[in-house]
Design an enzyme around this catalytic site. Structure first.
Site, PDB file in Angstrom:
ATOM      1  N   TRP A   1      -3.439   1.193  40.604  1.00 34.30           N
ATOM      2  CA  TRP A   1      -4.642   1.723  41.250  1.00 34.30           C
ATOM      3  C   TRP A   1      -5.623   0.565  41.418  1.00 34.30           C
ATOM      4  CZ3 TRP A   1      -9.687   1.707  39.222  1.00 34.30           C
ATOM      5  CH2 TRP A   1     -10.643   2.228  40.124  1.00 34.30           C
TER       6      TRP A   1
ATOM      7  N   LYS B   1      -7.191   7.276  46.024  1.00 31.07           N
ATOM      8  CA  LYS B   1      -8.501   7.811  45.633  1.00 31.07           C
ATOM      9  C   LYS B   1      -9.333   8.051  46.884  1.00 31.07           C
ATOM     10  CE  LYS B   1     -12.126   6.953  42.186  1.00 31.07           C
ATOM     11  NZ  LYS B   1     -12.541   6.109  41.062  1.00 31.07           N
TER      12      LYS B   1
ATOM     13  N   ASP C   1      -4.122  11.792  41.261  1.00 35.51           N
ATOM     14  CA  ASP C   1      -5.135  11.992  40.232  1.00 35.51           C
ATOM     15  C   ASP C   1      -5.928  13.225  40.645  1.00 35.51           C
ATOM     16  OD1 ASP C   1      -7.743  11.858  38.939  1.00 35.51           O
ATOM     17  OD2 ASP C   1      -7.124   9.888  38.208  1.00 35.51           O
TER      18      ASP C   1
ATOM     19  N   GLU D   1      -1.478   4.847  43.156  1.00 38.85           N
ATOM     20  CA  GLU D   1      -2.473   5.920  43.012  1.00 38.85           C
ATOM     21  C   GLU D   1      -3.578   5.822  44.061  1.00 38.85           C
ATOM     22  OE1 GLU D   1      -4.511   5.798  39.263  1.00 38.85           O
ATOM     23  OE2 GLU D   1      -5.600   7.663  39.623  1.00 38.85           O
TER      24      GLU D   1
ATOM     25  N   HIS E   1      -9.296  12.893  42.342  1.00 41.80           N
ATOM     26  CA  HIS E   1      -9.419  11.955  43.466  1.00 41.80           C
ATOM     27  C   HIS E   1      -9.355  12.586  44.851  1.00 41.80           C
ATOM     28  CE1 HIS E   1      -8.319   8.025  41.144  1.00 41.80           C
ATOM     29  NE2 HIS E   1      -9.295   8.698  40.590  1.00 41.80           N
TER      30      HIS E   1
ATOM     31  N   ASP F   1     -18.158  12.447  39.934  1.00 42.01           N
ATOM     32  CA  ASP F   1     -17.329  11.804  38.910  1.00 42.01           C
ATOM     33  C   ASP F   1     -15.931  12.400  38.934  1.00 42.01           C
ATOM     34  OD1 ASP F   1     -16.819  10.163  36.514  1.00 42.01           O
ATOM     35  OD2 ASP F   1     -16.547  12.127  35.591  1.00 42.01           O
TER      36      ASP F   1
ATOM     37  N   ASP G   1      -6.019  11.404  32.287  1.00 45.82           N
ATOM     38  CA  ASP G   1      -6.847  10.296  32.772  1.00 45.82           C
ATOM     39  C   ASP G   1      -8.298  10.734  32.899  1.00 45.82           C
ATOM     40  OD1 ASP G   1      -7.956   8.065  33.855  1.00 45.82           O
ATOM     41  OD2 ASP G   1      -7.077   8.299  35.840  1.00 45.82           O
TER      42      ASP G   1
ATOM     43  N   HIS H   1      -2.071  12.235  37.351  1.00 44.72           N
ATOM     44  CA  HIS H   1      -3.158  11.854  36.460  1.00 44.72           C
ATOM     45  C   HIS H   1      -4.006  13.098  36.287  1.00 44.72           C
ATOM     46  CE1 HIS H   1      -3.607   7.188  36.426  1.00 44.72           C
ATOM     47  NE2 HIS H   1      -2.500   7.603  35.868  1.00 44.72           N
TER      48      HIS H   1
ATOM     49  N   ASP I   1     -13.625  11.886  36.444  1.00 45.20           N
ATOM     50  CA  ASP I   1     -12.964  11.671  35.152  1.00 45.20           C
ATOM     51  C   ASP I   1     -13.568  12.447  33.991  1.00 45.20           C
ATOM     52  OD1 ASP I   1     -11.097   9.475  36.045  1.00 45.20           O
ATOM     53  OD2 ASP I   1     -13.014   8.600  36.617  1.00 45.20           O
TER      54      ASP I   1
END
Ligand code: RNT
Ligand code: ZN
Length: 422
Positions: A186, A229, A260, A227, A263, A295, A329, A287, A297
């Site tokens: 990533w 995003k 993810d 990965e 993402h 955000d 993640d 992920h 995460d």
């Protein structure tokens, strides 16, 4: 029989009547591999000890005491977190800067297995698999926000060498632990504001990836993933490695696409993507994370998105066929970091258990017959099934505290270990 056992027996009877055997579901759950992300324990700082600030569009906020200051502390925290997780099939995911140590002046492009031998010995002793990821952020050579896609050939070469080094290390992990290492790429490459040229960076990223993957490793040692995003903080307008960039790249080069869950656009269903990709590409790295506004995460909670994802994963036969790779993640420094691991991991396991306990065949049959009333009734009925009693029994029989005893266990470790760190 105590109250928990009574609850389990009554739940078991109910499930058996529906043709579901909870013992079988628990045995299946135990086998599904899960990779714990080491970086929740060190706030994504790594241990190069050169004082680079966190860059690349990820943010760790909070200052809860007890952040791991070196790889040894991180391993001790992970061991304690693993004691609070039922199941037996765990892996640890490392960022490529979470080294045991570095030689003075050593930079990321010369990392080798020597920087990770303690990790490797530890994983071997504890029967854990290891995964790894190159680290393109928190480094001065992330120049003008670009790494593998930089217009500066020296910058690109540096990051290509770093990625090659991390893949070499990953392959060594895979060989030694006899379990393929997933190496996930990533890069934070992108722009805060509207780009003038969207094509050139993507062409350069593609060329860099082609160079990197020209070094071949057997899949018994190394599994590459890429990965995508949508955007990051400070990188809002353009991400070089977008989903549209990586999905065809992964397909053409037989790599794993890494999805993810933080993402994508907030209303996009990641669960729906699994079958679409699996039926053509066969494999996905997930992920598991939680996006909240800007955000990507936050700690994973047991929400509908997570349950939908687990249901799709279970329906696609995860665990048996190695078609799905699960890795957590997220990073949160505002709560006890062990709690963050344990809560997120247990929530993912709960979501899988709920899915394993669903009478899926009956609901699918109704759909196939075109009886959508029966399908809806079935889908709603499963929501009140007593999976909680099965979860408690699962923890109990695997020698791990049930949810109501977690706080105490976490507090003890906090008192004895975390609070003593400077
Ligand atoms: C960032 C990506 C990536 C990171 C790690 C720390 O948005 O999700 O996987 O979380 O590199
Ligand atoms: Zn990720």
């Amino acid at each position: 029989m105590n109250r928990d056992e009574q609850a389990y027996e009554s739940a078991r009877g109910l499930y058996l009547k529906k043709g579901i055997d909870p013992e079988k579901a628990m045995a299946q759950l135990e086998e599904i591999p899960l990779c714990l992300h080491a970086w929740q324990g060190d706030d994504v700082k790594g241990f190069e000890n050169v004082g680079h600030a966190l860059t690349g569009g990820c943010q760790v906020t909070g200052n809860y005491p007890g952040c791991a200051r070196n790889a040894q502390e991180l391993r001790s925290d992970l061991e304690q977190a693993l004691r609070l997780l039922p199941g037996s099939n765990f892996r640890i995911g490392l960022q490529g800067h979470e080294v045991d140590s570095v030689k003075s002046g050593q930079d990321r492009d010369t990392f080798s297995i020597e920087n990770f031998t303690e990790w490797l010995d530890w994983a071997d002793t504890n029967h854990l698999g290891l995964d790894i990821a190159p680290v393109y952020y928190s480094h001065p050579k992330l120049k003008n926000g670009l790494s593998l896609s930089s217009p500066d050939p020296e910058i690109r070469e540096f990051w290509i060498r770093h990625t090659q080094a991390i893949r070499r290390i990953g392959a060594e992990f895979g060989r030694r632990l006899k379990s393929p290492c997933v190496c996930n790429i990533w890069t934070p490459d992108g722009y805060k504001d509207v780009p003038a040229d969207r094509l050139a960076p993507r062409r350069r990223l593609k060329e860099s990836l082609d160079r990197i993957f020209a070094e071949k490793y057997p899949e018994t040692e190394l599994l590459d993933a890429v990965e995508s995003k949508l955007f990051g903080i400070g990188v809002e307008s353009y991400t070089v490695g977008s989903h549209d960039f990586y999905l065809p790249y992964a397909a053409a080069h037989r790599k794993l696409i890494c999805l993810d869950t933080g993402h994508f656009h907030p209303t996009e269903s990641i669960a729906d993507k699994l079958s679409a990709i699996l039926c053509q590409q066969g494999r996905i790295l997930l992920h598991i994370s939680r996006g909240v506004r800007w955000d990507s995460d936050h700690i994973v909670i047991l929400d509908d998105a997570l349950k939908d994802l687990a249901r799709e994963a279970v329906r696609s036969g995860c665990g048996k066929s190695g078609n799905l790779f699960f890795m957590l993640d997220y990073f949160d420094a505002s709560v006890n970091r062990l709690a963050a691991w344990v809560i997120g991991a247990r929530n993912w396991m709960k979501a899988l258990l709920i899915a394993l306990l669903e009478p899926a065949a009956v609901i699918c049959d109704a759909e196939e017959c075109g009886d959508f009333t029966a399908r809806l009734l079935g889908q709603e009925a499963v929501k009140t099934l007593p999976w909680g009693a099965v979860w408690n029994h699962f923890c109990e029989t695997r020698g791990v505290p049930a949810d109501d005893r977690l706080a105490e266990e976490l507090r003890n470790y906090e008192k004895q270990v975390l609070s003593r760190r400077g």
